[in-house]
Design a protein around this motif. Structure first.
Motif, short mmCIF file in Angstrom:
data_model
loop_
_atom_site.label_atom_id
_atom_site.label_comp_id
_atom_site.label_asym_id
_atom_site.label_seq_id
_atom_site.Cartn_x
_atom_site.Cartn_y
_atom_site.Cartn_z
N ILE B 352 -7.59 12.49 5.21
CA ILE B 352 -7.19 12.89 6.56
C ILE B 352 -6.22 11.95 7.22
O ILE B 352 -5.21 12.37 7.77
N LEU B 353 -6.52 10.62 7.12
CA LEU B 353 -5.66 9.70 7.87
C LEU B 353 -4.31 9.53 7.23
O LEU B 353 -3.34 9.16 7.88
N LEU B 356 -1.45 10.97 8.74
CA LEU B 356 -0.84 10.25 9.85
C LEU B 356 -0.20 8.95 9.43
O LEU B 356 0.93 8.64 9.74
N ILE B 409 -1.14 0.57 13.78
CA ILE B 409 -1.60 0.86 15.15
C ILE B 409 -2.30 2.21 15.17
O ILE B 409 -3.40 2.37 15.71
N LEU B 410 -1.65 3.21 14.54
CA LEU B 410 -2.21 4.56 14.55
C LEU B 410 -3.55 4.58 13.84
O LEU B 410 -4.54 5.12 14.34
N ARG B 413 -6.20 2.88 16.02
CA ARG B 413 -6.60 3.61 17.21
C ARG B 413 -7.35 4.89 16.84
O ARG B 413 -8.29 5.29 17.52
N LEU B 414 -6.92 5.53 15.76
CA LEU B 414 -7.62 6.74 15.34
C LEU B 414 -8.99 6.40 14.77
O LEU B 414 -9.96 7.12 14.99
N SER B 415 -9.07 5.27 14.06
CA SER B 415 -10.37 4.85 13.54
C SER B 415 -11.31 4.55 14.69
O SER B 415 -12.49 4.87 14.64
N GLU B 417 -11.31 5.93 17.47
CA GLU B 417 -11.78 7.20 18.01
C GLU B 417 -12.93 7.73 17.17
O GLU B 417 -13.95 8.16 17.68
N GLY B 418 -12.75 7.65 15.82
CA GLY B 418 -13.81 8.12 14.92
C GLY B 418 -15.10 7.35 15.15
O GLY B 418 -16.17 7.91 15.24
N ALA B 419 -14.92 6.03 15.31
CA ALA B 419 -16.09 5.17 15.44
C ALA B 419 -16.80 5.42 16.75
O ALA B 419 -18.00 5.21 16.88
N LYS B 421 -17.34 8.19 18.17
CA LYS B 421 -18.14 9.44 18.20
C LYS B 421 -19.60 9.16 17.86
O LYS B 421 -19.90 8.42 16.96
#
Lengths: 1169, 421
Positions: B352-353, B356, B409-410, B413-415, B417-419, B421
């Motif tokens: 998934i990542l 990006l 950076i992406l 920051r996305l990780s 977000e995952g963390a 949840k």
């Protein structure tokens, strides 16, 4: 990977619970657990299983940390299996079936690199993420890339991230703004560069300033020269002005000297010397005259006094004898009195001698003086005798006293009490019994405490509704613990909290519902609004009419009854156009009142949504009631063993606190009762001790009724006082008897000593007084009398002898005096015989005569001295006259004249010449002094030809010029100072360097900000690009699969999902079964959630194709779905479960039922916790 | 016996480069650093009672041409004149560009060598001959040393020269010459300048670069100053290095291997900073922190680089007794390549990542990046877009590096977000 078995060995509420998830090829496993049954715990256990326990966990409320265990059997699609357990440990947490450690990487190949976050994010979904995904579809306005990306990756916050990146970069830099940090730094940089430029001193500029300084200095030097010249000129004029008058005075003096001609210059002291000589001559003449007169007068007096008489030569002898005359006369007067006293003394002495030794003369009495020498021996013996007598008397008195005392003691002994019993025992018993103070009070106090505590405990027992008499067994009661009570209270408050929230929501929903109903009524009031159903119905009727017409015309069927039933009464040929028109009317109205229709449709849709929410709310309420009832039952069962009515949960904590207080009080009561018992036992033991002590001392026992410790204490104390008094009396008698025995012994010793000393004294006395009584023994009294007489007699004898000596002396001195007087008279030529007997009278008269002769002789001596002095004065005056004459002659010679009379004139001429020359010299000196170092000749030259009247004018002119030049000089100095200051201001300043430093710092900051901006911008750009790329790559397969799932989940209301371009952006639309595209904004919330769910599921499926599938964990996402949609959603999940294992956790009975209904053969398996 | 001081490359009033200001930075300590170092040199000469001082070029920095700098120099020389210390100077390449030298009016104790040909100054009392020649133009490409006069017999011969010798890394070629040429002259001591790093090139004869007086950027690390030379019986008896710098530059390389968290990294940096501060002789330090090694918290470290930098700045202030300015924090650490990490990487690439943040940057992406940053490129001053450490927004390498940072950076920051949840 598939989870075949999940072992909840020791985790949260579970103990040895196993779930068999092996059924089906992958299978949709619905795991049902009511509230509190551990659904959430099972979810956490699954995560702990795969990725380990975190640092802190709340799942240890039954099993301790070290006992926590979960386990599983997993299988990869390749068929490889693993069975293992996991414990809580940062390392080595994986164990095999035997409990041995597996490597930490044992699960790696099963997890295929997916970490915990990724697993949560991609391989799981819960209700809230579903809602959030739905919302992101709305906020993204259906932007396709973002929507696909969010759903496809599970990263629903991607849009937020984009906004955040843009926001962060905007804070740093705006291409056309001023506020960004970079913008501000650029502006600051420009300012600094300008400041640095301004602060920089160029070489040219510095040179210019240096030149200005040099120029000013040159001009200053030139002007200074000019000023110096003028100044010199002015000095010369001023000098000439000063010296001109002096030169005039000098000329005048020179003329005066030449007029005086040749002058003999006398010494400066010449006039003084001349004056002195003249005065001396005059004074010498006067002295000579006075001395001659005085000489004549003294010689006449000497003549008159004549020669010195003989008596003067004997003056010493006369005076000496006259001095002793007084003594001689006094001795002659004393002699008769002394002779009388001598007679009296001898008479008295003879009388005393006669008393002690009759017949002895005074001349024979001298041996008696010996006794006086031994006087102290007698005295000591007499005193010793007196002391011995007194002592004997004292001893006798003591012996008598002792005898009397002995009698008294004998009498007392008969009346003394006898000693019985054991007083020590009594004292010890009393002391022990008194240690606890007032026994009755103490006993009373302890009883009161016990009673009070008993009463308090009983009250508390009653208040807490505990069984009567259970005070002593309180500790054993099965009272629920505080933690348990707190747990119930927490749960109850949670229930109440959600109830309040639901109530608020219900009120809000009801309000919104009322408003909507009102609006719907308003829309429907005028005329019933056409809707899709009405149009469909009208068209149906039209089509039916047409079909009937066709049937009638083509097939010649009788359709009257059918037509009447279907389209109403009348001719069919007329009815058909009517139905066509009616359908057209509805269609026209649908078009013309589209707004109203849309509004109505929206309102209806909203009302439906509201009703759904209300239903959900009611369902929650019912469920809560059930939960609350269950909790209440649990609560009551908790209190059952106590056999008391259970308190309310809310007040149970207070009940428990009261109970704890009661426990404490019960403990205090037990202690108090114990204390009271101990005290009573102590009292008994004390009474026994006292009884024993009293009996031992012979006291009678008190009567049985008064057998109290107090009475015993009083009796014992009285007995103690009496016994102690008797003992004291016996002790006193013994002491006195002992003392008497000692006194008797001492008296006997004293008697013996006195007797021995008296004998010793007698011997001494006899020896001392043997010859005092002239051979007869004398008593001490006699001895004392004899001694007193001897003492009185010898002084009298001694005085008589002294008087005899004195009389002899007087007579001898008188004879010598008379002989001396006669010898003197003989030397003065007197008749000695005539003097016999009257020597003292003669001496008296001769002495008077001598005084007269001596006064005359003194006069003679004084006149002789005057005569000598006058002769000397005459001689001295003559010498002075001669010296004055010689001096005057010498002065005349010095002045160069013959006559002393000329001397005064010569003196005056000399003085005049001398003063003129002096003045001339002074003027010369003054000229030199004020001539500024010029020689006399130069000064004379300078003064020559100068008109004194024109000097002032020239000076004034010069002063004007000088003032002007000075002014100019000052100006030039200012100019130079300014130029120098300007030059100095440049000197070594570091301002430009400092600015350069600031520029570098600003540049460094700017660099760092620029890089930060570039990174953020790059991130934002890349994100957009990649999202777009993702869309391009996955749009078709994802949308195709999601469309299928969406049609299934909406049960055909929508037939597919579609991408279309709107506002130049690809967007996502749902297409209704009639072909109408619906944008995500126009979809209901529930539909949007479903769109998101379908996209997510499609992505999960796609991933399962690309790599090893992982179980997909679904946590109660069907909360808001109605039964039909829930069933549809379950079918969709079952569809996904064909690709990978799906595990759905739910606590909704409805979902469970639903799943059970579709279970048969569809790969759906239900498990209950 | 006598002693003299040999210094070079003073670059008076040139600023310290690269020190970005931040709240706790010791700003005051950086002001006029080169001046204060020069003052220290003068004081050292007076304290050590040296016979003379030789300055081997680059007295000034070339730009900007602030005459105040010259006046400051004259003032300092006046102090040496009072102490009866003579000074001999040759002009270097920077002095030529700065026209200050020509207009200076130094006191009589200061002798500037001519630029047309080599000259010799004789110090009779010491029996010393000093030979030298200044730069007549900005770039002198001929071997000036070759034209230096023959040694004066019976004297201590000293050659004063600004030269790159036979080439030194990071330094332009000026008046190139060789050890052989210098040796052949038969002088006892060659006092060289131009190379900013201290170096004793030869001991027979003595050929010495004293380095510059004060480090001015992160490339000029370590103690800076001059050399104190003792001469006895016509030959060098000893050379002592003497630091006169007021602020010292250091590169602090911190190995962050096995650090699980950013806090672990900070702990290591703290220890390293404390050691660095101890070694600074109480001077202010400008430190470039270089984090290297394989580090488990790699992604967090890269993504939170601003945060880490700020934390390190705070540390520098709190944890050290000296004044420390964190010039820059460089991140060259890498992520560990364990089997599970490799698997993760694999998953990430296909997963998934990677959609990006994975993979290389495509040319199209680079173009877009360039486009997105065009406004910034226009706005940035030349000082930042040119030179060694330039922000070159046109260079594909630079943009590629930016893109790599952006991906981190992406990812982070996305990780996050995952963390969350």
């Amino acid at each position: 990977m598939k989870i075949l078995e999940l072992h909840l060995t020791a985790f949260g509420p579970f103990t040895d619970r196993k779930l068999d998830l092996s059924q089906g090829s992958h299978g949709l496993h619905v795991i049902f657990g009511r509230n509190e049954a551990g659904k959430s715990s099972a979810l956490r256990a699954l995560e702990a299983l795969l990725f380990g326990f975190g640092g802190q966990t709340t799942d240890n409320f039954i099993h301790q940390y070290e006992k926590l265990r979960v386990g599983a059997r997993l299988r990869l699609s390749s068929g490889v299996e693993i069975e293992f357990a996991r414990k809580k440990s940062p390392k080595g947490s994986l164990l095999d079936l035997g409990g041995s450690k597996l490597g930490d990487d044992a699960l790696d190949r099963f997890l295929c690199g997916v970490n915990k976050d990724q697993f949560r994010q991609f391989w799981g979904i819960d209700y809230w993420r579903l809602v959030e995904g739905g919302k992101s579809l709305l906020s993204g306005e259906g932007e396709l890339g973002e929507s696909l990306f969010a759903a496809g990756t599970g990263l629903s916050g991607v849009r937020g991230l984009k906004a955040q990146l843009e926001d962060d970069s905007t804070k740093l830099f705006l291409p056309r703004g001023k506020k960004g940090e970079i913008n501000q730094a650029l502006s600051a940089l420009k300012d600094l560069q300008k400041e640095q430029k301004d602060a920089t001193v160029s070489v040219d500029e510095w040179q210019r300033r240096q030149d200005a300084v040099n120029r000013a200095e040159q001009e200053l030097a030139a002007l200074t020269n000019l000023v110096n010249e003028s100044s010199t000129k002015r000095t010369r004029f001023e000098r000439v002005k000063r010296i001109l008058p002096l030169f005039a005075q000098r000329d005048e003096l020179r003329k005066r000297l030449s007029d005086l001609g040749a002058v003999k210059l006398l010494e400066l002291d010449f006039p003084e010397r001349r004056q002195f000589a003249s005065t001396a001559a005059r004074e010498a003449q006067q002295r000579h005259a006075r001395a001659t007169t005085e000489l004549a007068e003294v010689e006449a007096v000497v003549q008159r006094l004549g020669e010195t008489p003989v008596l003067v030569a004997e003056a010493f002898a006369v005076n000496e004898l006259h001095k002793s005359l007084g003594v001689h006369r006094k001795a002659m007067a004393d002699r008769p009195r002394i002779v009388g006293e001598l007679g009296n003394q001898r008479e008295h002495a003879e009388r005393l001698l006669h008393e002690i030794r009759p017949g002895l003369s005074l001349e024979e009495a001298e041996p008696l003086r010996l006794h006086l020498g031994r006087r102290s021996v007698f005295q000591d013996l007499i005193v010793a005798k007196e002391r011995l007598d007194a002592r004997s008397e004292n001893v006798a008195t003591n012996v008598a006293n002792n005898s009397r005392t002995r009698g008294e003691l004998e009498l007392e002994r008969a009346s003394l009490p006898s000693a019985v019993g054991d007083l020590g025992l009594l004292v010890a018993a009393l002391s022990e019994a008194k240690k606890r103070g007032d026994v009755e009070n103490e006993q009373d106090r302890l009883a009161k405490i016990s009673h009070r505590l008993q009463s308090q405990c009983e009250t508390a027992v009653e208040k807490l509704q505990l069984p009567q008499g259970s005070v002593q067994t309180l500790g054993k009661l099965p009272v629920p613990g505080k933690d348990v009570i707190l747990g119930f209270q927490k749960r109850q408050s949670e229930v109440e909290e959600t109830e309040r929230a639901d109530e608020r929501e219900r009120a809000q929903l009801a309000k919104e519902h009322a408003e909507l109903t009102e609006r719907i009524q308003a829309l429907a009031t005028t005329e019933e609004l056409p809707n899709e159903q009405a149009l469909q119905s009208a068209r149906g009727l039209r089509d039916q009419a047409f079909d009937l017409l066709v049937q009638h015309w083509e097939h010649k069927r009788d359709v009257v009854s059918e037509a009447t039933a279907a389209v109403g009464a009348g001719k069919l040929i007329d009815l058909y156009p009517l139905k066509v028109k009616a359908a057209d009317n509805v269609a026209d109205r649908l078009r013309s009142e589209a707004d109203r229709v849309a509004a109505m449709s929206q309102c209806l849709s909203q009302r439906k949504s509201l009703l759904a929410k209300l239903d959900a709310n009611t369902a929650r309420s019912a469920e809560r009631t059930t939960r609350a009832d269950a909790m209440q039952r649990q609560w009551e069962s908790l209190w059952q063993p106590l056999q008391i009515p259970s308190p309310k949960i809310v007040s149970a904590r207070e009940w428990r606190e009261e109970f704890d207080k009661l426990l404490l009080r019960a403990e205090e009561l037990a202690e108090a009762v114990q204390a009271e018992r101990a005290f009573l036992s102590w009292v008994d033991s004390q009474m026994n001790s006292l009884d024993a002590a009293l009996a031992a001392n012979g006291a009678a026992q008190p009567v049985a009724e008064s057998r109290t410790l107090g009475l015993k204490l009083t009796l014992a104390a009285q007995l103690q006082v009496r016994l102690e008094k008797d003992a004291n009396a016996r002790a006193e008698h013994l002491r006195r008897s002992t003392e008497l025995a000692k006194a008797d012994l001492a008296a006997q010793i004293a008697i013996d000593e006195a007797r021995a000393e008296l004998e010793k004294w007698h011997a001494a006395w006899l020896q001392a007084s043997a010859d005092l009584g002239n051979g007869v023994a004398v008593s001490p009294q006699d001895a004392r009398w004899i001694l007193s007489r001897i003492e009185e007699m010898f002084p009298l004898l001694d005085d008589a002898r002294k008087a005899e000596g004195r009389i002899n002396g007087i007579d001898r001195d008188a004879d010598i005096f008379r002989a001396n007087v006669r010898s003197l008279a003989e030397r003065l030529g007197e008749q000695v015989s005539v003097l016999q007997g009257s020597e003292d009278t003669w001496l008296e008269s001769t002495h008077k005569k001598l005084e007269v002769v001596q006064r005359e002789n003194e006069q003679r001596r004084l006149r002789s001295e005057q005569l000598n002095k006058a002769n000397l004065e005459v001689e001295s005056a003559n010498t002075a006259i001669a010296i004055a004459r010689v001096t005057t002659a010498a002065l005349a010679q010095e002045a160069g004249c013959d006559e002393a009379a000329d001397l005064q004139e010569i003196e005056q001429r000399s003085s005049s010449a001398r003063s003129s020359e002096g003045e001339l010299e002074r003027i010369n000196k003054e000229l030199v002094r004020i001539g500024d170092g010029h020689s006399m000749e130069e000064l004379q030259l300078q003064a020559q030809g100068v008109q004194s009247d024109s000097i002032d004018a020239s000076l004034s002119l010069l002063a004007g010029e000088l003032a002007e030049q000075e002014l100019r000089l000052a100006q030039l100095r200012d100019t130079r100072a300014t130029a120098q200051a300007e030059l100095r201001s440049f000197h070594g300043s570091s301002v430009a360097g400092d600015k350069a430093q600031e520029i570098q710092s600003t540049l460094a900051g700017l660099r760092s900000d620029a890089l930060r901006y570039a990174r953020l911008t790059a991130a934002s750009t890349l994100l957009s690009l990649r999202i777009d790329e993702y869309r391009r790559k996955n749009q078709t397969p994802l949308l195709l699969r999601a469309s299928e799932l969406f049609a299934e989940i909406t049960q055909g209301a929508f037939c597919r999902l579609e991408a279309d371009v709107d506002d130049d952006k690809p967007k996502l639309f749902g297409v209704r079964s009639n072909g109408d595209p619906i944008s995500s904004e126009s979809m209901s919330e529930g539909t949007r959630d479903q769109v998101f769910l379908c996209l997510r599921l499609a992505a999960v499926e796609a991933s399962c194709v690309a790599s090893e599938p992982m179980p997909f964990i679904v946590d109660d996402v069907l909360v808001q779905f109605d039964d039909e949609r829930s069933a549809a959603a379950l079918r969709v999940l079952a569809e996904v479960a064909k690709k990978t294992q799906v595990i759905l956790f739910t606590h909704h009975e409805r979902v469970k039922t639903c799943a059970e209904q579709i279970a048969g053969g569809a790969g759906v398996f239900v498990h209950s916790l | 016996m006598f002693r003299f001081l040999h210094a070079a490359d003073i670059h008076l009033d040139s600023p310290l480069v690269g020190l970005e200001r931040y709240e706790l930075a010791p700003i005051a300590a950086t002001r006029s650093a080169t001046r204060r170092a020069f003052e220290n040199l003068v004081q050292l000469a007076i304290d050590e009672q040296v016979a003379f001082v030789v300055l081997a070029g680059d007295l000034f920095d070339g730009k900007p041409k602030d005459y105040s700098t010259g006046l400051f120099f004259v003032d300092q020389m006046a102090k040496l004149e009072q102490a009866k210390i003579e000074v001999f100077v040759v002009a270097g390449n920077h002095d030529f560009t700065s026209n200050i030298t020509k207009h200076l009016r130094p006191p009589k104790n200061v002798q500037f060598f001519g630029t047309k040909k080599a000259e010799t100054h004789i110090l009779e009392s010491l029996q010393v001959a000093i030979h030298g020649q200044g730069f007549a133009s900005r770039a002198v490409s001929e071997d000036l040393a070759a034209g230096y006069p023959a040694r004066v017999a019976g004297m201590f011969n000293l050659g004063l020269l600004h030269t790159s010798l036979d080439g030194r890394v990071g330094h332009g070629t000026y008046a190139p010459t060789s050890v052989q040429v210098l040796t052949q002259k038969g002088y006892e001591y060659w006092a060289l300048g131009h190379v900013h790093k201290r170096e004793i090139v030869s001991k027979a004869p003595w050929i010495v670069f004293p380095g510059n007086l004060q480090g001015r950027h992160a490339g000029e690390t370590g103690a800076k100053g001059c050399v104190l030379v003792t001469v006895e019986n016509g030959s060098v008896k000893g050379i002592e290095e003497r630091a006169v710098d007021v602020m010292r530059w250091a590169e602090c390389r911190v190995a962050v291997d096995a650090c699980q968290t950013v806090n672990d990294v900070l702990d290591r940096v703290e220890v390293a900073l404390q050691q660095e501060a101890k070694a600074s002789d109480g001077r202010m330090l400008a430190v470039r922190i270089h984090l290297h090694g394989t580090v488990p918290c790699f992604h967090e470290l890269k993504a939170r680089r601003d945060h880490v930098t700020n934390e390190i700045r705070g540390l520098a202030c709190r944890a050290t007794a000296a004044e420390v300015w964190i010039e820059k924090v460089q991140f060259s650490a890498t992520a560990p390549q364990t089997p599970s990490a490799a698997l993760a990487q694999q998953e990430s690439e296909g997963g998934i990542l990677s959609e990006l943040a994975g993979g290389a940057t495509t040319p199209e992406e680079l173009r877009s990046l360039r486009e997105a940053l065009s406004d910034l490129r226009k706005a940035l001053p030349v000082d930042l877009t040119e030179g060694e450490d330039a922000i070159d927004l046109d260079s594909p390498e630079f943009l590629e590096a930016l893109a790599a940072d952006a991906r981190e950076i992406l990812l982070a920051r996305l990780s996050d977000e995952g963390a969350a949840k």
